[in-house]
Design an enzyme around this catalytic site. Sequence first.
Site, PDB file in Angstrom:
ATOM      1  CG  ASP A  16      -1.674   1.072   1.245  1.00  0.00           C
ATOM      2  OD1 ASP A  16      -2.345   1.748   0.491  1.00  0.00           O
ATOM      3  OD2 ASP A  16      -1.780   1.735   2.671  1.00  0.00           O
ATOM      4  CG  ASP A  18      -1.965   7.343   0.870  1.00  0.00           C
ATOM      5  OD1 ASP A  18      -1.391   8.624   0.749  1.00  0.00           O
ATOM      6  OD2 ASP A  18      -2.520   6.897  -0.181  1.00  0.00           O
ATOM      7  CG  ASP A 319      -2.739   2.184   6.456  1.00  0.00           C
ATOM      8  OD1 ASP A 319      -3.398   3.028   7.181  1.00  0.00           O
ATOM      9  OD2 ASP A 319      -2.618   1.953   5.254  1.00  0.00           O
TER      10      ASP A 319
END
Length: 463
Positions: A16, A18, A319
């Site tokens: 991922d 961000d 996250d």
Amino acid sequence: MAQPFSLAACDVVGFDLDHTLCRYNLPESARLIYNSFAQFLVKEKGYDKELLTLTPQDWDFCCKGLALDLEDGTFIKLAADGSVLRASHGTRMMTPEELVETYGKKDWRHCATDRHSASNVDIPCCSGKCYFYDNYFDLPGALLCARVVDSLTKQNRGQKTFDFWKDVVAGIQHNFKMSAFKENCGFFFPEIKRNLGKYVHRCPESVKRWLRQLKHAGKITMLITSSHSDYCKLLGTHILGKDFADLFDIVITNALKPGFFSHSPSQRPFYTLENDEEQEELPSLDKPGWYSQGNAAHLYELLKKMTGKPEPKVVYFGDSMHSDIFPARHYSNWETVLILEELRGQAVEKAEEAEPLEKRGKYDAPKVKPLNSLSNKWGSYFIDSISRRGNAEDSLVYTWSSRRISTYSTIAIPSIEVIAELPLDYKFTRFSTNSSKTAGYYPLVHYTLYSQDTDSKIIFTEK
């Protein structure tokens, strides 16, 4: 004992963007996100101007793992069995007596509904009547929504039901729609463009070397992000350099996770890109490159072709439990590495381009509590206590979030940086059903996960 986890055993390594590869300066990004939504609600929807004013103490409300009941404006912290540990109406915390009166020892209603659904997937946010906050883009919105509930309750003398969520969704669309970056509209992207270094940390050299090491070791590397192509380029160039795309064999933007993993190819096809605009719909994915939207099924077929293996082993770093970890494990059976900044502790990093003190105005904005630090209102993200009657000692229990971490994550780490210096064949202890609930945390278990004699106190509340 479960077999250890090693990157050397993986054929494909995906990331991922961000809050995974790209780490934000959380106090600054939190204030920006909050202001972006608050400005919209006040200026476009007529909400109370008090929403624009915050004190440093207000930020203590933010805690990952909370669920918002969209019908009655209540925020909930759940135990692993779905019972309610703590709750607030707006920002006002409920007393232990109110908790017992309202919830007793029963499962929270949305949690019970979803767990007993046909899919048997324990996500307390499927019904459309609640929202689960599990990442740092969401958390400032939790504080804003709580203050909206406070405001509406005050204005309407004890209002019991609420209909503000549609305005919050409109604010999200206004600030983050696909064209917002290009059109420079909303509040978020214009400010990010002006002061990128204030909000985003560059990747250390160790992480850049580690990404190159993965490629040199023959791993296929992927970037799969729900951010749009133009914003991805801005962040990638800032954190990794102008040639950042060369570090990845496949880049997928606007992936619309978790649908990327759960939807079929016909529901979510891949698109080519030209000047950051989606172009041709693709019936399949035939070669590596940069694409938009898409689905994990077609991606996996390409990975089979690229590796020459019928079942290439994939690991994905992310996250968000809701968007990254759960769907990658549940739908695609990938290994998953959860980036969990709560494991970093209380350290506060200095923004690399913070304005010198002598150039600041007379009024400096209140300091924001880092979103990964412990909340005094909500307690630990990982464990909490159940109050006993009489003289009985309080008992520690795992939270809903803690349970999901150990169920769907292979390992959990505070950042990619902490493993970048390790050899690729390093053997991590993984989470598994026959090991400790803390086995997969690396390098250290967060201090709020344990205390003296904790093991003898914890009640395993999973059903």
